[in-house]
Design an enzyme around this catalytic site. Structure first.
Site, PDB file in Angstrom:
ATOM      1  N   ASN A   1       0.853  -1.198   0.000  1.00 41.08           N
ATOM      2  CA  ASN A   1       0.000   0.000   0.000  1.00 41.08           C
ATOM      3  C   ASN A   1       0.885   1.244   0.000  1.00 41.08           C
ATOM      4  OD1 ASN A   1       0.520   0.876   2.857  1.00 41.08           O
ATOM      5  ND2 ASN A   1      -0.302  -1.175   3.233  1.00 41.08           N
TER       6      ASN A   1
ATOM      7  N   LYS B   1       8.029 -16.985 -11.066  1.00 38.27           N
ATOM      8  CA  LYS B   1       7.211 -15.882 -11.565  1.00 38.27           C
ATOM      9  C   LYS B   1       6.024 -16.437 -12.355  1.00 38.27           C
ATOM     10  CE  LYS B   1       7.283 -11.811 -14.469  1.00 38.27           C
ATOM     11  NZ  LYS B   1       7.943 -11.072 -15.535  1.00 38.27           N
TER      12      LYS B   1
ATOM     13  N   ASP C   1      -3.884  -9.644  13.364  1.00 42.89           N
ATOM     14  CA  ASP C   1      -4.007  -8.242  13.789  1.00 42.89           C
ATOM     15  C   ASP C   1      -2.974  -8.002  14.905  1.00 42.89           C
ATOM     16  OD1 ASP C   1      -4.745  -5.811  15.106  1.00 42.89           O
ATOM     17  OD2 ASP C   1      -6.670  -5.937  14.060  1.00 42.89           O
TER      18      ASP C   1
ATOM     19  N   PHE D   1      -3.668   3.515  15.132  1.00 41.25           N
ATOM     20  CA  PHE D   1      -3.955   4.545  14.135  1.00 41.25           C
ATOM     21  C   PHE D   1      -5.137   4.101  13.279  1.00 41.25           C
ATOM     22  CE2 PHE D   1      -1.008   8.168  13.408  1.00 41.25           C
ATOM     23  CZ  PHE D   1      -0.313   8.073  14.602  1.00 41.25           C
TER      24      PHE D   1
ATOM     25  N   LYS E   1     -10.311  -3.178  18.919  1.00 42.38           N
ATOM     26  CA  LYS E   1      -8.917  -3.546  19.195  1.00 42.38           C
ATOM     27  C   LYS E   1      -8.637  -3.608  20.702  1.00 42.38           C
ATOM     28  CE  LYS E   1      -7.551  -2.661  14.768  1.00 42.38           C
ATOM     29  NZ  LYS E   1      -6.631  -3.331  13.872  1.00 42.38           N
TER      30      LYS E   1
HETATM   31  O1  C5P Z   1      -7.564  -3.005  11.497  1.00 45.38           O
HETATM   32  P1  C5P Z   1      -7.434  -1.595  11.031  1.00 45.38           P
HETATM   33  O2  C5P Z   1      -6.580  -1.462   9.800  1.00 45.38           O
HETATM   34  O3  C5P Z   1      -8.769  -0.959  10.851  1.00 45.38           O
HETATM   35  O4  C5P Z   1      -6.717  -0.799  12.221  1.00 45.38           O
HETATM   36  C1  C5P Z   1      -5.620   0.034  12.077  1.00 45.38           C
HETATM   37  C2  C5P Z   1      -4.749  -0.042  13.287  1.00 45.38           C
HETATM   38  O5  C5P Z   1      -4.459  -1.391  13.620  1.00 45.38           O
HETATM   39  C3  C5P Z   1      -3.396   0.592  13.053  1.00 45.38           C
HETATM   40  O6  C5P Z   1      -2.908   1.045  14.291  1.00 45.38           O
HETATM   41  C4  C5P Z   1      -2.580  -0.569  12.532  1.00 45.38           C
HETATM   42  O7  C5P Z   1      -1.179  -0.376  12.730  1.00 45.38           O
HETATM   43  C5  C5P Z   1      -3.099  -1.725  13.342  1.00 45.38           C
HETATM   44  N1  C5P Z   1      -3.103  -3.008  12.646  1.00 45.38           N
HETATM   45  C6  C5P Z   1      -2.276  -4.015  13.054  1.00 45.38           C
HETATM   46  N2  C5P Z   1      -2.307  -5.233  12.424  1.00 45.38           N
HETATM   47  C7  C5P Z   1      -3.146  -5.458  11.396  1.00 45.38           C
HETATM   48  C8  C5P Z   1      -4.003  -4.444  10.968  1.00 45.38           C
HETATM   49  C9  C5P Z   1      -3.944  -3.228  11.603  1.00 45.38           C
HETATM   50  O8  C5P Z   1      -1.481  -3.820  14.001  1.00 45.38           O
HETATM   51  N3  C5P Z   1      -3.140  -6.641  10.820  1.00 45.38           N
END
Ligand code: C5P
Length: 408
Positions: free
Chosen positions: A222, A301, A320, A337, A355
């Site tokens: 991204n 590839k 997560d 964030f 979270k």
């Molecule tokens: O899950 P989402 O993308 O909505 O939440 C964003 C927050 O969760 C950010 O702080 C990001 O760094 C964290 N995050 C994470 N691991 C993931 C997805 C998001 O630590 N797999």
């Protein structure tokens, strides 16, 4: 390497008065550049040179760069009271010796005062005018027990030793003893003046995107630049924390004093964060972690061509990281964030609950990815607070102050 924040755009030393002392050494040529960096950062600079320094660079050069007459002698007749050694430090916020030769460090350690620079170091108001010393010498001179003993003594006396750096030396040898580069000295000095709100704390930060390989040459990623996370790492280090930065693939320079662990995939980021998390006081998750990864990694590839069908990409969910840290038996203070394109507050509140973290920092994703500035909304159980648009380092320092206040 791209700097996390463009130094030229910042006036971190506005209103600061710095006495810059040069002792003898080839690194005097870097002091010219350092003077410019200080002036560009908003400081006023009074240069003082020893006789040995004058053998390497002229006072005219430093006068032109600092826009002030340079002092070289304790017998300077310009001072009405004939006390340059007293007058020069009374308005100063810090004395920086760059370069500091082995001989000059020895003089400082002994409290000798037989030239203007050593004299003013001894005569400075020790409680409110810091002494920062940037050694510059051959590696054998630096490693010598006498130099090490002198530096240890200077630290005991309250001085700060900056560096030295390591690498190729003017003498042709390689090792420790190089003076830090002007930009590094500037970063050290700016950090010196920041409030030590996180002194003694351990802070873990995730930053940047992740890269989920599809085959040996392609992957899912991204637009996260990592700039916000790197700015928070710098701000936390400036505030006195021991900082570990787990970074996805970004070409940013590591902030000074920060321990960096480079990772590629979300799983690698998860492993690195989980290994470090139990020892932390704070975890700030700024990383834009890929939500999904390809279920299978093609070893070769994937080829296109006549008769071949478009490959179907089957995805599976990544762990997560933030939620996993928040679920630890004794979690660090967790900050998440939320980068959204719309309904910022609603999504932030949802994330707070989902979270299980005490603080979410919300920002508009498309308006911040890759930019040098940003605007943040801090969302917690009690309400919300706006941090208006500013460069990312300014916002990072405000966020660090907020986090420190919540730890207390
Ligand atoms: O899950 P989402 O993308 O909505 O939440 C964003 C927050 O969760 C950010 O702080 C990001 O760094 C964290 N995050 C994470 N691991 C993931 C997805 C998001 O630590 N797999």
């Amino acid at each position: 390497m791209e700097a996390a924040v463009t130094p030229a755009a910042r006036l971190d030393l506005a209103g600061r008065h710095i006495v810059l002392g040069l002792s003898g050494g080839i690194a005097c040529y870097k002091a010219a550049d350092f003077t410019r960096e200080l002036v560009k950062a908003g400081a006023t600079v009074q240069v003082v040179m020893t006789q040995a320094a004058e053998a390497f660079i002229t006072p005219v050069t430093l006068q032109a760069l600092s826009n002030r007459a340079v002092y070289t002698s304790q017998w300077d007749a310009r001072e009405p009271n004939a006390m340059a050694h007293i007058n020069l430090t009374r308005e100063a916020d810090a004395v920086v010796i760059a370069p500091a030769s082995a001989d000059f460090i020895a003089k400082l350690a002994q409290g000798r005062a037989d030239d203007l620079l050593s004299l003013l170091c001894l005569a400075r108001p020790i409680e409110r005018c810091a002494l920062l010393v940037a050694p510059a010498m051959n590696r054998e001179m630096w490693a010598h027990p006498a130099t090490q003993r002198n530096c240890a003594q200077l630290r005991l006396d309250g001085a700060v030793i900056l560096g030295p750096g390591s690498g190729e030396q003017a003498c042709g040898e390689t090792g420790d003893g190089r003076m830090l580069e002007p930009a590094e000295l500037l970063a050290e000095l700016v950090a010196h003046f920041q409030p030590k709100a996180l002194q003694g704390k351990q802070v873990l930060i995730s930053a940047g995107p992740t890269f989920e390989p599809i085959d040996p040459v392609r992957g899912l990623t991204n637009r996260s630049s990592g700039k916000m996370g790197f700015a928070i790492a710098r701000a936390a280090a400036e505030a006195g924390a021991a900082v570990t930065l787990v970074a996805g693939p970004v070409p940013l320079a590591t902030p000074r004093g920060v321990r960096r662990i480079d990772v590629g995939t979300a799983q690698q980021m998860f492993d690195a964060v989980m290994a470090a998390a139990p020892a932390q006081d704070v975890f700030v998750a700024t990383a834009a972690v890929a939500d999904w990864r390809p279920l299978a990694l093609a070893e070769r590839k994937i080829k296109k061509g006549a008769g071949r069908s478009v490959p179907a990409l089957e995805l599976t969910e990544n762990p997560d990281i933030l939620a996993a840290v928040a679920r630890l038996a004794q979690p660090p203070y967790c900050v998440g964030f939320a980068a959204e394109s719309h309904d910022l507050l609603e999504h932030a509140r949802d994330k707070l609950a989902r979270k299980g973290v005490p603080l979410i920092v919300a920002n508009i994703g498309p308006a911040t990815f890759g930019q040098d500035d940003n605007a943040l909304t801090l969302v917690d159980a009690a309400g919300q607070r706006e941090l208006p648009r500013a460069d990312k380092l300014t916002l990072a320092r405000q966020l660090v102050a907020e986090i420190a206040a919540r730890l207390r």
